[in-house]
Write an enzyme that holds these catalytic residues in place. Structure first.
Site, mmCIF file in Angstrom:
data_model
loop_
_atom_site.group_PDB
_atom_site.id
_atom_site.type_symbol
_atom_site.label_atom_id
_atom_site.label_comp_id
_atom_site.label_asym_id
_atom_site.label_seq_id
_atom_site.Cartn_x
_atom_site.Cartn_y
_atom_site.Cartn_z
ATOM 1 N N LYS A 1 -43.196 40.446 -34.491
ATOM 2 C CA LYS A 1 -43.337 39.999 -33.111
ATOM 3 C C LYS A 1 -44.535 40.552 -32.395
ATOM 4 O O LYS A 1 -45.328 39.922 -31.598
ATOM 5 C CB LYS A 1 -42.096 39.923 -32.478
ATOM 6 N N ARG B 1 -41.635 50.292 -16.287
ATOM 7 C CA ARG B 1 -42.929 49.683 -17.364
ATOM 8 C C ARG B 1 -43.826 49.379 -16.340
ATOM 9 O O ARG B 1 -44.401 48.093 -16.350
ATOM 10 C CB ARG B 1 -42.204 48.694 -18.289
ATOM 11 N N PRO B 2 -44.754 50.039 -15.739
ATOM 12 C CA PRO B 2 -45.990 49.812 -15.260
ATOM 13 C C PRO B 2 -46.999 49.347 -15.775
ATOM 14 O O PRO B 2 -47.147 49.584 -17.149
ATOM 15 C CB PRO B 2 -46.274 51.160 -14.375
ATOM 16 N N ARG C 1 -42.774 40.195 -20.820
ATOM 17 C CA ARG C 1 -43.663 41.296 -20.174
ATOM 18 C C ARG C 1 -44.996 41.230 -21.020
ATOM 19 O O ARG C 1 -46.192 41.194 -20.556
ATOM 20 C CB ARG C 1 -43.214 42.566 -20.186
ATOM 21 N N ASP D 1 -50.429 50.245 -14.933
ATOM 22 C CA ASP D 1 -51.565 51.064 -14.447
ATOM 23 C C ASP D 1 -52.584 51.272 -15.303
ATOM 24 O O ASP D 1 -53.815 51.330 -15.015
ATOM 25 C CB ASP D 1 -51.009 52.110 -13.676
ATOM 26 N N GLN D 2 -52.182 51.641 -16.585
ATOM 27 C CA GLN D 2 -53.333 51.954 -17.637
ATOM 28 C C GLN D 2 -54.221 50.763 -18.041
ATOM 29 O O GLN D 2 -55.356 50.732 -18.230
ATOM 30 C CB GLN D 2 -52.688 52.670 -18.874
ATOM 31 N N ASP E 1 -38.385 51.399 -30.669
ATOM 32 C CA ASP E 1 -37.595 50.322 -30.900
ATOM 33 C C ASP E 1 -36.492 50.129 -31.920
ATOM 34 O O ASP E 1 -35.793 49.290 -32.386
ATOM 35 C CB ASP E 1 -38.515 49.086 -31.318
#
Ligand code: EPZ
Length: 475
Positions: free
Chosen positions: A22, A172-173, A143, A175-176, A358
């Site tokens: 996935k 879970r931003p 997401r 920004d990177q 995971d």
């Protein structure tokens, strides 16, 4: 809402084939935005997240056509009947219950590893791009939709994508992702819950991620392909899915080197063509079945998996006392009958090649059966122990302290009604249900359907007594 009814304990025995990954197929689908030529992907898993990505691509003007005949009992990508969310379930009348239900247990005779046939997806621009806007309605359900940001910006000079927001396992931003695109010259603005990015053409640059981020690295790879000049990305995520994306992009005409390592170099090109690509096997799905063999005292041969990608798990399982055998036939995991000597071993999750976050929940279920105390440290996400309270309902003894969980074992798990909270937590509960004495009912299975292709069929093929029960909301 769909549920799994599981009768245990049952040792999982037999062979199972790994589906396509996935987390490799999602960025591969996004790559189709970079060209007008067809991109053909083999071994695309028929899971909900891929259908969501297909809907987003369709909204952006890229159509997806499935080539192979649908596998029995599994919806295909374009199935208009498939409800967008669990509330729209299907139902058929069955004699014994007053409420309409549908069970897959009946199809046990049809359940074999081959039952889950591979899907081939052909992605092709179906109409001229009408803008590069990914709406909240589509992005909020997944997401990974953020993966369209890089290719849209690189291809059209503008992209407006809804911010994904947090999820069950963490804030879970992104920004990177945004810092990286800004380093390539993009003008980045946040407004009204959306990120808006503009750049007449991105320009190659050196960028160092503050921390390894999988989709962040993938977004920058997708964007840098069409940038002017050379991009050097440092402190990249080294996950096999990142390397698989680079393989596809290079087949489309990109010039990427070093993917899979922590420094990746991308020499920008003016345009990309189509390609045919086979998605790598899913190491997380495959790892789930190998842990299933261990927790149930079974013997499973995982076919079509990549042992190197699974090394962090295989090493840990061997430490725990599971017999691991890698051969051309596949990866075999077994616990000798009556051995009962699963050893408790600590683990800390980390970016690849560390132990995958995971598989943390599934590993915790295993540790409930191991002799001794183990500590599980979750270093990647700040809120990924929601399966603990559900496992406790099955008798597990787990104590959480911040980002660490202490597991005392061995425990004889007993069946119970439990609730899935996210994708991997649901896999953990299903494995615990197969190992537990009695009946386990796992609710909210739609979480599982996001990332596991035909799980009940594959488990039935390994001897498990598991049925998907679809309950109509009508009655
Ligand atoms: C990918 O998510 C996977 N999803 C996740 O799998 C997986 O858990 C994760 O990588 C880690 O292996 C897909 O590939 C679609 P990250 P991603 O960016 O890319 C922080 C599953 O079960 N971070 O590597 O979103 C972040 O908060 C899913 O299949 C920032 O701070 O994960 C996290 O703590 C769940 N800023 C850490 O980095 C950023 O801009 C790693 O996240 C980006 C990330």
């Amino acid at each position: 809402m769909d549920r799994f009814h599981i009768l245990g304990p049952t040792p999982l025995v037999g062979r199972v084939r790994a589906s396509g990954a996935k987390n490799a197929a999602l960025p591969a689908l996004a790559a189709s935005l970079l060209t007008d030529e067809p991109v053909t992907l083999h071994r695309v898993p028929r899971v909900r997240d891929l259908r969501t990505m297909c809907r987003l691509l369709d909204y952006l003007g890229v159509g997806s056509e499935e080539r192979e005949a649908p596998a029995p009992g599994l919806p295909d990508f374009a199935d208009p009947e498939l409800p967008a969310d669990p509330e729209g379930s299907q139902s058929t009348q069955s004699p014994e219950s007053s409420r309409s239900t549908k069970s897959t247990e009946g199809s046990k005779s049809g359940a074999s590893p081959e039952a889950v046939a591979e899907a081939v997806l052909v992605l092709r621009r179906s109409r001229p791009s009408s803008g590069a806007d990914a709406p909240y309605e589509l992005v909020k359900t997944m997401r990974a939709s953020v993966l369209v940001l890089g290719p849209l910006l690189a291809r059209y000079g503008f992209a407006r994508v809804s911010l994904p927001g947090g999820c069950a396992i963490g804030v879970r931003p992104i920004d990177q992702h945004l810092k990286g695109l800004a380093a390539l010259g993009a003008d980045v603005r946040l407004a009204g819950g959306y990120v808006e990015t503009r750049a007449s053409r991105l320009t190659g640059a050196r960028f160092r991620f503050d921390l390894p981020t999988v989709t962040g690295t993938e977004n920058l790879l997708l964007a840098a392909c069409l940038a002017r000049g050379t991009t050097v990305l440092e402190n990249c995520a080294r996950e096999p899915e990142v390397a698989d994306l680079a393989r596809l992009l290079n087949a489309m005409g990109a010039r990427i080197s070093g993917a899979g390592g922590d420094t990746v170099v991308v020499d920008g090109v003016d345009g990309l063509g189509g390609a045919v690509h086979r998605v790598i096997p899913d190491r997380i799905e495959g790892g789930t079945y190998l842990i299933g063999a261990a927790i149930t005292g079974g013997d499973v041969l995982l076919e079509q998996a990549n042992a190197a990608d699974l090394a962090p798990l295989l090493d840990k399982l061997a430490e725990v006392g599971v017999e691991i055998e890698v051969s051309p036939a596949g990866i075999r995991a077994r616990v000798r009958a009556g051995d009962g000597s699963l050893r408790a071993r600590d683990v800390a999750t980390a970016p690849h090649p560390g132990f995958p976050t995971d598989l943390q929940a599934q590993y915790m279920a295993l540790m409930t059966r191991a002799a001794g105390t183990s500590t599980i440290r979750e270093t990647v996400f700040e809120n990924r122990f929601q399966h603990v309270s559900e496992l406790a309902r099955m008798g597990a003894r787990v104590h959480v302290d911040g980002r660490s969980a202490r597991v005392d074992g061995p425990t004889e798990l007993t069946g119970a009604a439990v609730m899935a909270t996210d994708l991997r937590a649901s896999a953990c509960l299903v494995l615990a249900g197969v190992a537990a004495a009695g009946t386990t009912v796992v609710d909210r299975i739609y979480h599982l359907d996001r990332g596991y292709e035909g799980m009940e069929l594959k488990l039935q093929g390994l001897g498990a007594h598991v049925a998907r029960v679809t309950e109509s909301m009508a009655t």
